[in-house]
Scaffold this motif. Sequence first.
Motif, PDB file in Angstrom:
ATOM      1  N   TYR A 229       0.596  -1.155   0.002  1.00 13.78           N
ATOM      2  CA  TYR A 229      -0.070  -0.111   0.083  1.00 13.78           C
ATOM      3  C   TYR A 229       0.769   1.402   0.218  1.00 13.78           C
ATOM      4  CZ  TYR A 229      -3.620   3.476   1.752  1.00 13.78           C
ATOM      5  OH  TYR A 229      -4.330   4.699   1.881  1.00 13.78           O
ATOM      6  N   TYR A 235      -4.411  -3.305  -4.756  1.00 14.09           N
ATOM      7  CA  TYR A 235      -4.968  -4.685  -4.723  1.00 14.09           C
ATOM      8  C   TYR A 235      -3.757  -5.506  -4.988  1.00 14.09           C
ATOM      9  CZ  TYR A 235      -7.600  -8.756  -6.344  1.00 14.09           C
ATOM     10  OH  TYR A 235      -7.937  -9.985  -6.535  1.00 14.09           O
ATOM     11  N   ASN A 267      -9.645  -8.046   5.541  1.00 12.10           N
ATOM     12  CA  ASN A 267     -10.843  -7.305   5.853  1.00 12.10           C
ATOM     13  C   ASN A 267     -10.325  -6.197   7.018  1.00 12.10           C
ATOM     14  OD1 ASN A 267     -12.588  -8.435   4.392  1.00 12.10           O
ATOM     15  ND2 ASN A 267     -13.348  -9.861   6.033  1.00 12.10           N
ATOM     16  N   LYS A 270      -8.310  -3.307   4.956  1.00 13.55           N
ATOM     17  CA  LYS A 270      -9.312  -2.395   4.331  1.00 13.55           C
ATOM     18  C   LYS A 270     -10.170  -1.611   5.321  1.00 13.55           C
ATOM     19  CE  LYS A 270     -11.910  -4.589   1.141  1.00 13.55           C
ATOM     20  NZ  LYS A 270     -12.769  -5.609   0.738  1.00 13.55           N
ATOM     21  N   LYS A 271     -10.452  -2.042   6.503  1.00 17.06           N
ATOM     22  CA  LYS A 271     -11.232  -1.007   7.468  1.00 17.06           C
ATOM     23  C   LYS A 271     -10.301   0.043   7.873  1.00 17.06           C
ATOM     24  CE  LYS A 271     -13.435  -1.170  11.975  1.00 17.06           C
ATOM     25  NZ  LYS A 271     -13.770  -2.043  12.797  1.00 17.06           N
ATOM     26  N   HIS A 273      -7.785   1.076   5.933  1.00 15.08           N
ATOM     27  CA  HIS A 273      -7.284   1.850   4.675  1.00 15.08           C
ATOM     28  C   HIS A 273      -8.429   1.719   3.550  1.00 15.08           C
ATOM     29  CE1 HIS A 273      -3.788   0.468   6.789  1.00 15.08           C
ATOM     30  NE2 HIS A 273      -3.014   1.483   6.232  1.00 15.08           N
ATOM     31  N   PRO A 274      -9.426   2.681   3.674  1.00 17.84           N
ATOM     32  CA  PRO A 274     -10.635   2.451   2.969  1.00 17.84           C
ATOM     33  C   PRO A 274     -10.377   2.470   1.560  1.00 17.84           C
ATOM     34  CG  PRO A 274     -10.957   3.968   4.749  1.00 17.84           C
ATOM     35  CD  PRO A 274      -9.703   3.725   4.611  1.00 17.84           C
ATOM     36  N   PHE A 276      -8.125   1.041  -0.075  1.00 15.23           N
ATOM     37  CA  PHE A 276      -7.361  -0.297  -0.652  1.00 15.23           C
ATOM     38  C   PHE A 276      -8.305  -1.286  -0.875  1.00 15.23           C
ATOM     39  CE2 PHE A 276      -5.477  -4.365   0.205  1.00 15.23           C
ATOM     40  CZ  PHE A 276      -4.371  -4.352  -0.618  1.00 15.23           C
ATOM     41  N   ILE A 277      -8.321  -1.793  -2.194  1.00 19.60           N
ATOM     42  CA  ILE A 277      -9.388  -2.657  -2.784  1.00 19.60           C
ATOM     43  C   ILE A 277      -9.522  -4.069  -2.262  1.00 19.60           C
ATOM     44  CG2 ILE A 277     -10.290  -3.915  -4.787  1.00 19.60           C
ATOM     45  CD1 ILE A 277     -10.410  -0.696  -4.992  1.00 19.60           C
ATOM     46  N   GLY A 278      -8.211  -4.613  -1.914  1.00 17.07           N
ATOM     47  CA  GLY A 278      -8.408  -5.811  -1.120  1.00 17.07           C
ATOM     48  C   GLY A 278      -7.291  -6.891  -1.661  1.00 17.07           C
TER      49      GLY A 278
END
Length: 503
Positions: A229, A235, A267, A270-271, A273-274, A276-278
């Motif tokens: 990231y 991603y 998950n 992502k929480k 770092h909003p 970030f796609i995954g």
Amino acid sequence: MHVLFLGDLMWIYLLLLCCASCNGRPDPRKRDALIGLEASRRTGGDITLNEREKLLDGKLQKLKQHDMEAGQFPPSMHFFKAKRLIDQSPVFNLIQKMPKGAALHVHDFAMVSVDWLVKNVTYRENCYVCFTDKQTVQFIFSSGPPASSSHCSSWTLLRSLREKIKNTTELDNSFIRNLTLFTEDPDRAYPNQDTVWERFEQVFLVAYGLVTYAPVFKDYLYEGLRQFYEDNIMYVEIRALLPQTYELDGRLNDKDWSMAACQEVVNQFKKHHPDFIGARVIFTVHRKINATEAVKTVEEAMILRRNFPDVMAGFDFVGQEDLGRPLWYFKDALSLPEDKGFNLPYFFHAGETDSQGTDVDQNLMDALLFNTTRIGHGFALARHPVVKEMARKMYVPIEVCPISNQVLKLVSDLRDHPAAVLMAEGHPLVISSDDPAVFGATALSHDFYEAFMGFGGMSFNLGTLKELALNSLRYSTLSSQRKEEAIDALLVKWDKFVWESLL
């Protein structure tokens, strides 16, 4: 398809024009048209830059010119020698800031910098070390002294060892050397492919005891996502062996635990770092297994895919291709999903070889026959024109990992990498980093630099970089809707990058 068709018509038309006047002076307009047609076929050649992008491209070309004329051209040198020069390059600095989309070919135990492993993980409580008869080290976490091994000295609690010695820096540096291939003289240290591969696989064995400790397994994945990231990647698709993890008391966790842990960590990340796609996992197994083991492994992959459809992307083989079994050997196992009406996508390493005409050299063809989603490395593809055309028509992209191919001795000068031809032809491909921590590279930026500078020289421009970033999302395993959302998000980041780079 429409663009390719028009391009073919233009090509035929220009050939006819040239032939019609082949006895006279060449028409400069025809020459310009040929140059333009060739440029349009390159990766990024059909991208139209807006005014701001044109300004940034002008700046980029000047920076590239400086690197090209600096005397020592990094892509022509071994990465271990070139890294210092790359790190000082303004082109590299720009690429670091650039949103790069996705990393689609990365291995689980080579994602996180070895500095973090040594200076964070080995300083945790209950970490033991032993020194092997092969002059390497092994680590394990245990609530008490582990049982001795015939190939290892007695286990020593690292905290106690560090308290006894004055120079812990040298001890830590020795651990770092065990976890990376980096050396000042790579040609002498690794005279051939077998030597470097033996050392390469040994590095993973050193990391094994650290990363498979259950609490570290989760922390390692989270740190890996953070480092990617930070390198402006949104991603990641991770090739993962999913070995058994262990608890402090020695209890073992199965692959279901590992997949659930991956899902939990992604998950969580992502929480935090909003944007970030995954991340998703491609389950892998070593290509030296036998046919019976392969059947069991593919069946296991199908179960994991069924139980974890959101995070489990598919299946692949790993390991040195030349010394492993060819894909065709596993034909019965690889046919199982289709025979059972089950969708198990494949992402085969294939063509990571320069052994032309061997059984392994047919892996590229067999990967397509087994309907692979992408091809890892594909270094040998240029020697297989029929297979190359098949891959293009099937829209199967190549995952190109420049630094890996150089360090593992497939090519010494990256200007000679076959991907230079593929990119000149506009073949579908993505740039990835394979094992960046083992090579001492950033998550993706060093590989982007090597590809941008080495494969295209002055012919590549900002449009090339933009298309490579877009390709990484187009050829990901994200659903169609999520791809569109990811590409929209990337383009927003891209416009911001262009604007800020012009300030």
